[in-house]
Design an enzyme around this catalytic site. Structure first.
Site, PDB file in Angstrom:
ATOM      1  N   TYR A 160      47.439 -47.075 -57.515  1.00 40.40           N
ATOM      2  CA  TYR A 160      48.363 -46.644 -56.452  1.00 40.40           C
ATOM      3  C   TYR A 160      48.647 -47.787 -55.479  1.00 40.40           C
ATOM      4  O   TYR A 160      49.802 -48.087 -55.165  1.00 40.40           O
ATOM      5  CB  TYR A 160      47.759 -45.451 -55.723  1.00 40.40           C
ATOM      6  N   SER A 181      53.595 -47.533 -48.467  1.00 38.61           N
ATOM      7  CA  SER A 181      52.443 -46.861 -47.852  1.00 38.61           C
ATOM      8  C   SER A 181      51.662 -47.906 -47.063  1.00 38.61           C
ATOM      9  O   SER A 181      51.741 -49.105 -47.380  1.00 38.61           O
ATOM     10  CB  SER A 181      51.521 -46.281 -48.943  1.00 38.61           C
TER      11      SER A 181
HETATM   12  P1  NAD Z   1      54.694 -35.058 -52.795  1.00 39.43           P
HETATM   13  O1  NAD Z   1      53.864 -35.070 -54.027  1.00 39.43           O
HETATM   14  O2  NAD Z   1      54.404 -34.055 -51.745  1.00 39.43           O
HETATM   15  O3  NAD Z   1      56.240 -35.006 -53.200  1.00 39.43           O
HETATM   16  C1  NAD Z   1      56.726 -35.954 -54.145  1.00 39.43           C
HETATM   17  C2  NAD Z   1      57.977 -35.441 -54.815  1.00 39.43           C
HETATM   18  O4  NAD Z   1      58.296 -36.398 -55.844  1.00 39.43           O
HETATM   19  C3  NAD Z   1      57.778 -34.086 -55.511  1.00 39.43           C
HETATM   20  O5  NAD Z   1      58.896 -33.257 -55.282  1.00 39.43           O
HETATM   21  C4  NAD Z   1      57.643 -34.458 -56.985  1.00 39.43           C
HETATM   22  O6  NAD Z   1      58.096 -33.428 -57.864  1.00 39.43           O
HETATM   23  C5  NAD Z   1      58.535 -35.700 -57.054  1.00 39.43           C
HETATM   24  N1  NAD Z   1      58.219 -36.572 -58.190  1.00 39.43           N
HETATM   25  C6  NAD Z   1      56.997 -36.927 -58.657  1.00 39.43           C
HETATM   26  N2  NAD Z   1      57.126 -37.717 -59.740  1.00 39.43           N
HETATM   27  C7  NAD Z   1      58.454 -37.885 -59.956  1.00 39.43           C
HETATM   28  C8  NAD Z   1      59.218 -38.581 -60.910  1.00 39.43           C
HETATM   29  N3  NAD Z   1      58.627 -39.252 -61.920  1.00 39.43           N
HETATM   30  N4  NAD Z   1      60.568 -38.541 -60.837  1.00 39.43           N
HETATM   31  C9  NAD Z   1      61.179 -37.824 -59.851  1.00 39.43           C
HETATM   32  N5  NAD Z   1      60.511 -37.124 -58.920  1.00 39.43           N
HETATM   33  C10 NAD Z   1      59.160 -37.160 -58.973  1.00 39.43           C
HETATM   34  O7  NAD Z   1      54.566 -36.532 -52.177  1.00 39.43           O
HETATM   35  P2  NAD Z   1      54.827 -37.058 -50.682  1.00 39.43           P
HETATM   36  O8  NAD Z   1      53.539 -37.023 -49.962  1.00 39.43           O
HETATM   37  O9  NAD Z   1      56.026 -36.444 -50.115  1.00 39.43           O
HETATM   38  O10 NAD Z   1      55.115 -38.589 -51.035  1.00 39.43           O
HETATM   39  C11 NAD Z   1      56.408 -39.147 -51.086  1.00 39.43           C
HETATM   40  C12 NAD Z   1      56.257 -40.654 -51.079  1.00 39.43           C
HETATM   41  O11 NAD Z   1      55.544 -41.040 -49.904  1.00 39.43           O
HETATM   42  C13 NAD Z   1      55.468 -41.199 -52.261  1.00 39.43           C
HETATM   43  O12 NAD Z   1      56.034 -42.414 -52.694  1.00 39.43           O
HETATM   44  C14 NAD Z   1      54.080 -41.427 -51.661  1.00 39.43           C
HETATM   45  O13 NAD Z   1      53.363 -42.413 -52.354  1.00 39.43           O
HETATM   46  C15 NAD Z   1      54.449 -41.862 -50.256  1.00 39.43           C
HETATM   47  N6  NAD Z   1      53.383 -41.711 -49.272  1.00 39.43           N
HETATM   48  C16 NAD Z   1      52.818 -40.481 -49.036  1.00 39.43           C
HETATM   49  C17 NAD Z   1      51.791 -40.380 -48.102  1.00 39.43           C
HETATM   50  C18 NAD Z   1      51.115 -39.073 -47.777  1.00 39.43           C
HETATM   51  O14 NAD Z   1      50.057 -39.086 -47.101  1.00 39.43           O
HETATM   52  N7  NAD Z   1      51.633 -37.933 -48.206  1.00 39.43           N
HETATM   53  C19 NAD Z   1      51.348 -41.535 -47.421  1.00 39.43           C
HETATM   54  C20 NAD Z   1      51.952 -42.761 -47.694  1.00 39.43           C
HETATM   55  C21 NAD Z   1      52.971 -42.827 -48.620  1.00 39.43           C
END
Ligand code: NAD
Length: 257
Positions: A155, A142
């Site tokens: 985080y 991130s």
């Molecule tokens: P999200 O919550 O929309 O989706 C995450 C998915 O991971 C879900 O399907 C959830 O069920 C699954 N998950 C959660 N815990 C888990 C576990 N212990 N084992 C297996 N699966 C698990 O999240 P997102 O926004 O798609 O984020 C995905 C990645 O991108 C993450 O690492 C997040 O930190 C990173 N990220 C997101 C953003 C944002 O703004 N959305 C920004 C920067 C980084």
């Protein structure tokens, strides 16, 4: 001909958000894809749709923070598709708090899912990539691993750690012909972001997403597909001389002062 014909890709957290967009894109471009997720129902629904469109996909119910589940991801991928070429360590959870008010359980869970999960899933998948003669790993960090904001100490710790892990994994596995890179997204329109908008601005979550978008010089948050496309680029032979890199995909968020 797809860019990933004959390749097998494992995507953790593949049922929703960025992971889902990556699973769909890999499948469209010819890969057999494993969507590993704690949310079995969502993963199975996604895989059902891909199979209907004549793609190859498998849903594996797994919590990346548990070693036996991590092992199961690799085993099921090999059983279904014969090996692994690409691993996308995407599963993550967002938590809030300072060092003072973050409960120890929240700290441990955040580290266990976001950081230890990458260690565990890689522990079992990387040997399979080695057996194929090489491949690629893409970790999802991130911008919060590079810059910061208040109230996200657990985080942001994991995201900084993922960037460091990416560098050392790249050094460890370059001799195995495995490239390891990470992406650092800004705000992305996923269930995670929508959840944060509901929690912090319950009176106008939609407006919150628009306002957060305005903090990015491009004036909006990203679509999950825009992050998935960079993940696919890093996993593809188009990025054949890239390893150990942290690729910022943030609409310009962290270039200002
Ligand atoms: P999200 O919550 O929309 O989706 C995450 C998915 O991971 C879900 O399907 C959830 O069920 C699954 N998950 C959660 N815990 C888990 C576990 N212990 N084992 C297996 N699966 C698990 O999240 P997102 O926004 O798609 O984020 C995905 C990645 O991108 C993450 O690492 C997040 O930190 C990173 N990220 C997101 C953003 C944002 O703004 N959305 C920004 C920067 C980084």
């Amino acid at each position: 001909m797809g860019r990933f014909d004959g390749k097998v890709a494992v995507v953790t957290g593949g049922a929703k958000g960025i992971g889902r967009a990556a699973v769909e894109a890999f499948a469209r471009e010819g890969a057999a894809v494993v969507a590993a997720d704690v949310d079995k129902t969502a993963a199975q629904a996604l895989v059902g749709g891909i199979k209907k469109a004549r793609g190859r996909a498998l849903a594996v119910k797994a919590d990346v923070s548990r070693i036996r589940d991590a092992e199961k991801i690799a085993q099921e991928a090999v059983k279904a598709f014969g090996g692994i070429d690409i691993l996308v360590n995407n599963a993550g959870i967002q938590t809030y708090g300072t060092v003072v008010d973050t409960p120890e359980e929240t700290w441990d869970k955040t580290i266990n899912v976001n950081q230890k999960g990458i260690f565990l899933v890689s522990k079992f998948c990387v040997p399979e990539i080695i057996k194929r003669g090489g491949g690629a790993v893409v970790n999802v960090a991130s911008v919060q691993g590079l810059a910061s904001q208040p109230n996200v100490v657990a985080y942001t710790s994991t995201k900084g750690a993922i960037i460091a892990m990416t560098r050392t994994m790249a050094l460890d596995h370059a001799p195995h012909n495995i490239r390891v890179n990470c992406v650092c997204p800004g705000s992305v329109d996923t269930p995670m972001l929508r959840w944060a908008a509901e929690v912090f601005v319950p009176e106008d979550p939609e407006g919150a997403v628009v306002d957060w978008g305005k903090m990015h010089p491009l004036g909006r948050v990203a679509k999950a597909e825009e992050i998935a496309q960079v993940i696919l680029f890093l996993a593809s032979s188009d990025a054949s001389f890239m390893t150990g890199a942290s690729v910022v995909v943030d609409g310009g968020l962290i270039i200002g002062i």
